[in-house]
Design a protein around this motif. Structure first.
Motif: not given
Length: 242
Positions: A212-221
């Motif tokens: 859930r957090v990844a869907a909100q905060w993920s950025t490109p590698s």
């Protein structure tokens, strides 16, 4: 010849807890097998969502045997999150400080795992945001709002319940999100099905909340900011604690 026979016999003989764990795994529809060195077990989820390993510790701060749970995370390349028992946090901070003050920079470069490096590189989650976890667990990582979001909801509740259920048990425990993967490590002398099933429930909550957090905060590698300080460190095994 004698050593070869002992090795062969150890591979044939049952390890402590093997039968009970195998029966539990098969009853759940999971895949069970011995590890390559025959000194532990591997359980793979029937839907391939996680992998469980039990065997000799891969970290110096866990003595004896440990349980490892791993699961992939989608779109979490920009997250570096760590939550761990307060007693373990204090121990790792002490070890990192001693390595620096003793001038062991080469040792740090080559063998220090992420969970220790991050104590230097990343900010801690403020005590006020730890809420009920305060006193039981600590958390470090980046982005800090993502870390707060990870431990502030269902995972925080599950960790508090875990701490209450185990009461005075101070076995090392950590959860870490790194390189699009969630890993749980915990000291476990014997692989009994009941505590493993309980940890799996905790792990599933951590995985769901991390996704859930990844869907909100993920950025490109992006490159690990630690790379300039520890260019050779990887998430491989620390020297086994045997």
């Amino acid at each position: 010849m004698l050593d070869a026979f002992k090795h062969w016999f150890s591979r044939r003989a049952g390890l402590p807890g093997e039968r009970a764990l195998a029966e539990w795994a098969h009853a759940q529809g999971h895949h069970f097998k011995r590890s390559r060195d025959a000194d532990g077990f591997i359980v793979e989820a029937h839907d391939a969502t996680w992998r469980l390993e039990w065997g000799p510790s891969q970290r110096r701060y866990i003595q004896g045997q440990e349980l490892r749970l791993r699961a992939p995370l989608r779109g979490a390349s920009g997250l570096q999150l760590l939550v761990l028992k307060r007693s373990l946090l204090d121990l790792l901070e002490k070890q990192v400080f001693e390595q620096y003050t003793q001038g062991l920079q080469t040792r740090i470069d080559l063998a220090t795992p992420d969970e220790m490096r991050w104590l230097v590189l990343h900010p801690k989650l403020p005590a006020a945001e730890m809420q009920a976890l305060r006193g039981h667990f600590g958390a470090v990582g980046q982005p800090l709002p993502a870390l707060a979001g990870w431990v502030g909801g269902a995972l925080g509740t599950a960790l508090v319940e875990h701490a209450a259920a185990r009461n005075s048990d101070d076995a090392p425990l950590l959860l870490i999100v790194q390189r699009e993967r969630l890993t749980l490590r915990m000291a476990m002398a014997r692989p009994d099905p009941q505590p493993i099933a309980e940890l799996l429930k905790l792990f599933e909550v951590a995985r769901r909340e991390a996704q859930r957090v990844a869907a909100q905060w993920s950025t490109p590698s992006q490159d690990d900011p630690a790379s300039s300080l520890w260019p050779h460190s990887v998430d491989g095994p620390d020297a086994p604690a045997r």
